[in-house]
Design an enzyme around this catalytic site. Structure first.
Site, PDB file in Angstrom:
ATOM      1  N   ASP A  86       5.554  -0.448 -11.906  1.00  0.00           N
ATOM      2  CA  ASP A  86       5.129  -1.825 -12.122  1.00  0.00           C
ATOM      3  C   ASP A  86       3.695  -2.019 -11.649  1.00  0.00           C
ATOM      4  OD1 ASP A  86       6.271  -1.412  -9.471  1.00  0.00           O
ATOM      5  OD2 ASP A  86       6.011  -3.565  -9.132  1.00  0.00           O
ATOM      6  N   GLU A 147       7.750  -2.461  -6.749  1.00  0.00           N
ATOM      7  CA  GLU A 147       7.031  -2.244  -5.499  1.00  0.00           C
ATOM      8  C   GLU A 147       6.005  -3.340  -5.222  1.00  0.00           C
ATOM      9  OE1 GLU A 147       3.812  -0.827  -2.843  1.00  0.00           O
ATOM     10  OE2 GLU A 147       3.681  -1.434  -4.948  1.00  0.00           O
TER      11      GLU A 147
END
Length: 379
Positions: A86, A147
């Site tokens: 991400d 994250e």
């Protein structure tokens, strides 16, 4: 056995492989976009002969991909390559920050943090397999989707997987001097809400109590609590729908970084002390996800650093090691006392900005480091 430092790594080839990764935009809060990125990497891992598992996302986030690389001892604990797919950049960022190379620099959203590092360490596995080089320990790859918002949905997965392995490699971007991270400060997140009283801003202003005004007063108070050992930043502020209405609700988010557990506990206490229902406007502070302090100088991690430094000198660069802020999933594995080497990915600048870029020369440099680590850890 072929020296892993002699494998045919090629920067142009790696950039060509990275292009579809970067052009598959994958902001954390867009699960479908993250899953498109996971589709790309799942295909590449399967093409290498890995046993690939797609772990469904939860809490509204995307999926994770876990791959067991081909090895006679596949499935046994060995080396874990841990990274996130991400990014902070919303879909459409490519219009402002297209994937492009300008001399020794290459630009792109998420290229530095951390698709570049993930790709390099995967390319090292690709070259080792192509050369028929068997690593002493089996390698498992785990790519996760959340994250950038503190890993709320995959922390348990990461910790459970990491506990099965002897060594954890986290190819987050290198520190400004090109160095690795061997410890990390704690990161705590807080959700804030002020609740006031609505009224017509032109007709009955005095009857209202502005949630925006109360939150605004707290911005300077909160950021003014920053010390050298514990910082506070209010980074999200949402309120209001009509300009002719006194806003009755305002939401905000605060990020705090602390160097030690004691400083973290003190900072958490100061934030929670802001809770108040004594006035006309209520202030509610709740604690969000927290990354624990990863204390430096753990023997297993220091042994990994020493090995990486030896490899770096063979390649032709000096690799430093120190604690750092910023937070990563290395916080979790390091906190558990597992040997973890973090920020061993590409070199660059501008992460989380519209100038995010990497140094092209670092692709081959870090690929050689990765290949040698795979071949020497556990040897």
């Amino acid at each position: 056995m072929t020296n892993p430092l002699d494998l045919p790594f090629d920067a142009d080839e790696m950039l060509a492989g990275l292009k579809p990764w970067i052009e598959t935009e994958s902001p954390t809060f867009d699960a479908a976009a993250v899953n498109r990125m996971m589709d790309v990497v799942q295909h590449e891992l399967a093409a290498l002969g890995a046993r690939v598992e797609r772990i469904p996302g939860r809490m509204g986030f995307g999926d994770s991909v876990r791959a067991t690389m081909p090895h006679p001892k596949a499935g046994q604990g060995g080396i874990l390559l841990l990274g996130h797919m991400d990014t902070v950049h919303p879909v459409g960022t490519l219009k402002q920050l297209p994937f492009k190379r300008e001399g020794g620099i290459c630009y792109g959203p998420g290229l530095m943090d951390m698709k570049g590092g993930n790709y390099v360490y995967l390319d090292a596995l690709r070259k080792l397999l192509a050369a028929g080089i068997e690593t002493p320990l089996p390698v498992t790859v785990l790519f996760t989707p959340d994250e950038e918002v503190g890993t709320p949905s995959t922390r348990e997965l990461i910790e459970a997987e990491a506990k099965r392995h002897q060594f954890i490699l986290v190819p987050e971007p290198a520190r400004p001097d090109g160095g690795a991270v061997i410890g990390r400060y704690a990161i705590a997140r807080f959700n804030l809400q002020t609740r006031g009283k609505p009224s017509h801003a032109g007709w009955a202003l005095a009857e209202g109590r502005s949630a925006i005004a109360e939150m605004a007063k707290h911005v300077a108070v909160i950021e003014g609590m920053t010390t050298e050992g514990c910082t506070f930043s209010l980074g999200v502020f949402n309120a209001g729908q009509w300009v002719n209405c006194v806003s009755s609700v305002c939401d905000a988010e605060v990020l705090s970084m602390a160097k030690t557990q004691e400083q973290l506990d003190e900072g958490v206490g100061r934030m929670l002390a802001l809770n108040s229902d004594a006035g006309d406007v209520i202030m509610e502070v709740t604690r969000g996800v927290t990354r624990p302090v990863w204390e430096p100088d753990q023997p297993g991690t220091m042994a990994m650093l020493t090995l990486a430094q030896e490899i770096g000198r063979e390649i032709g660069f000096e690799l430093t090691g120190s604690s750092a802020g910023g937070g990563s999933d290395g916080n979790f594995t390091g906190f558990l006392g597992l040997p973890t080497l973090d920020s061993i990915g590409v070199r660059g600048k501008g992460l989380h900005t519209l100038k995010e870029h990497i140094e092209v020369d670092s692709l081959v440099e870090r690929a050689k480091l990765a290949a040698a680590l795979y071949c020497r850890l556990g040897a």
